[in-house]
Design a protein around this motif. Sequence first.
Motif, PDB file in Angstrom:
ATOM      1  N   GLU A  14      10.923 -81.165 -32.558  1.00  0.00           N
ATOM      2  CA  GLU A  14       9.919 -80.578 -31.654  1.00  0.00           C
ATOM      3  C   GLU A  14       9.507 -79.172 -32.075  1.00  0.00           C
ATOM      4  OE1 GLU A  14       8.568 -82.546 -29.608  1.00  0.00           O
ATOM      5  OE2 GLU A  14      10.060 -84.160 -29.490  1.00  0.00           O
ATOM      6  N   ASP A  15       9.630 -78.879 -33.371  1.00  0.00           N
ATOM      7  CA  ASP A  15       9.219 -77.567 -33.878  1.00  0.00           C
ATOM      8  C   ASP A  15       8.460 -77.704 -35.198  1.00  0.00           C
ATOM      9  OD1 ASP A  15      11.245 -78.345 -35.569  1.00  0.00           O
ATOM     10  OD2 ASP A  15      12.578 -76.657 -35.149  1.00  0.00           O
ATOM     11  N   GLU A  28       9.189 -81.131 -43.373  1.00  0.00           N
ATOM     12  CA  GLU A  28       7.952 -80.672 -42.749  1.00  0.00           C
ATOM     13  C   GLU A  28       7.236 -81.897 -42.168  1.00  0.00           C
ATOM     14  OE1 GLU A  28       4.404 -77.831 -44.476  1.00  0.00           O
ATOM     15  OE2 GLU A  28       5.045 -79.529 -45.707  1.00  0.00           O
ATOM     16  N   GLN A  29       6.851 -81.820 -40.913  1.00  0.00           N
ATOM     17  CA  GLN A  29       6.218 -82.971 -40.272  1.00  0.00           C
ATOM     18  C   GLN A  29       4.769 -83.155 -40.720  1.00  0.00           C
ATOM     19  OE1 GLN A  29       5.996 -82.770 -35.958  1.00  0.00           O
ATOM     20  NE2 GLN A  29       6.124 -84.999 -35.803  1.00  0.00           N
ATOM     21  N   ASP A  30       4.056 -82.065 -40.854  1.00  0.00           N
ATOM     22  CA  ASP A  30       2.633 -82.101 -41.220  1.00  0.00           C
ATOM     23  C   ASP A  30       2.455 -81.373 -42.540  1.00  0.00           C
ATOM     24  OD1 ASP A  30      -0.127 -81.848 -41.485  1.00  0.00           O
ATOM     25  OD2 ASP A  30      -0.433 -81.534 -39.338  1.00  0.00           O
ATOM     26  N   SER A  47       7.282 -70.030 -46.705  1.00  0.00           N
ATOM     27  CA  SER A  47       7.340 -70.709 -45.410  1.00  0.00           C
ATOM     28  C   SER A  47       8.511 -70.233 -44.562  1.00  0.00           C
ATOM     29  CB  SER A  47       7.459 -72.226 -45.624  1.00  0.00           C
ATOM     30  OG  SER A  47       7.545 -72.883 -44.372  1.00  0.00           O
ATOM     31  N   THR A  48       8.240 -70.043 -43.271  1.00  0.00           N
ATOM     32  CA  THR A  48       9.280 -69.751 -42.286  1.00  0.00           C
ATOM     33  C   THR A  48       9.205 -70.773 -41.156  1.00  0.00           C
ATOM     34  OG1 THR A  48       7.805 -68.182 -41.166  1.00  0.00           O
ATOM     35  CG2 THR A  48       9.349 -67.282 -42.800  1.00  0.00           C
ATOM     36  N   LEU A  49       8.775 -71.969 -41.480  1.00  0.00           N
ATOM     37  CA  LEU A  49       8.643 -73.031 -40.487  1.00  0.00           C
ATOM     38  C   LEU A  49       9.961 -73.226 -39.743  1.00  0.00           C
ATOM     39  CD1 LEU A  49       6.972 -75.397 -39.279  1.00  0.00           C
ATOM     40  CD2 LEU A  49       7.830 -76.815 -41.166  1.00  0.00           C
TER      41      LEU A  49
END
Length: 242
Positions: A14-15, A28-30, A47-49
């Motif tokens: 959910e992030d 990574e989801q997207d 990236s700091t996803l």
Amino acid sequence: ATYQNNKPSYTNNEDGTITDNVTGLMWEQDMGTKITFNEAFTKAAASTLANHSDWRVPTIKELYSLILFTGIVQGESAIKLFIDTKYFNQPLGNTSIGEREIDAQTWSSTQYVGYTMNNDETVFGVNFIDGRIKGYPKYNPANINEAKTMYFRMVRGNTSYGINNFTDNKNSTITDESTGLMWQKTDDGISRDWENAISYAENLNLGGKSDWRLPNAKELQSLVDYSRSPQTTNSPAINPIF
């Protein structure tokens, strides 16, 4: 061959990230838009996803861990994708600009150590639209100064995934400690069709074991040594322990 084992299991954090509960990899989801090979490494480093700063471009073995064998493609048209779309955003090729639906390949960090076609530098990728691993030219063959763009799905965690750790059991078998799989050290020199190969494996007694089987595609791909090629090492792309 098709045997049911290690059924895929994912958690949506959910992030913007998805955790693979089988491999321990976080994804990574997207993927966003298509970018070049070099831009992918820049993106991963910056990236700091989900408040993580250790994102990387996945190897071909990491990327192929996401493949599903339930996908369906008809020619250039997607029927059912080869990735779990409940968890992962997977675009199709943009037909409005002349692409085919299957023109939505995801590249890995793994470059072919040789050259393909017209001495092209080549990057391995997975096409989750048609279900194939393939090598793709890093630059436009018509203009070698133009870097090609593809999708890249960043990954983090389990940095040992896909790194083989072989033990020769001295009984014509090899164990890969990284996967827990035991392999026949050498084939018997006889070619077979698929049905007879399944029968041969299931009736094999070797190394004191009688539960042999044909590997599924992910298991078989786990043996590939991407540092080797006939061009560069005068060998097949497999560890010479086999």
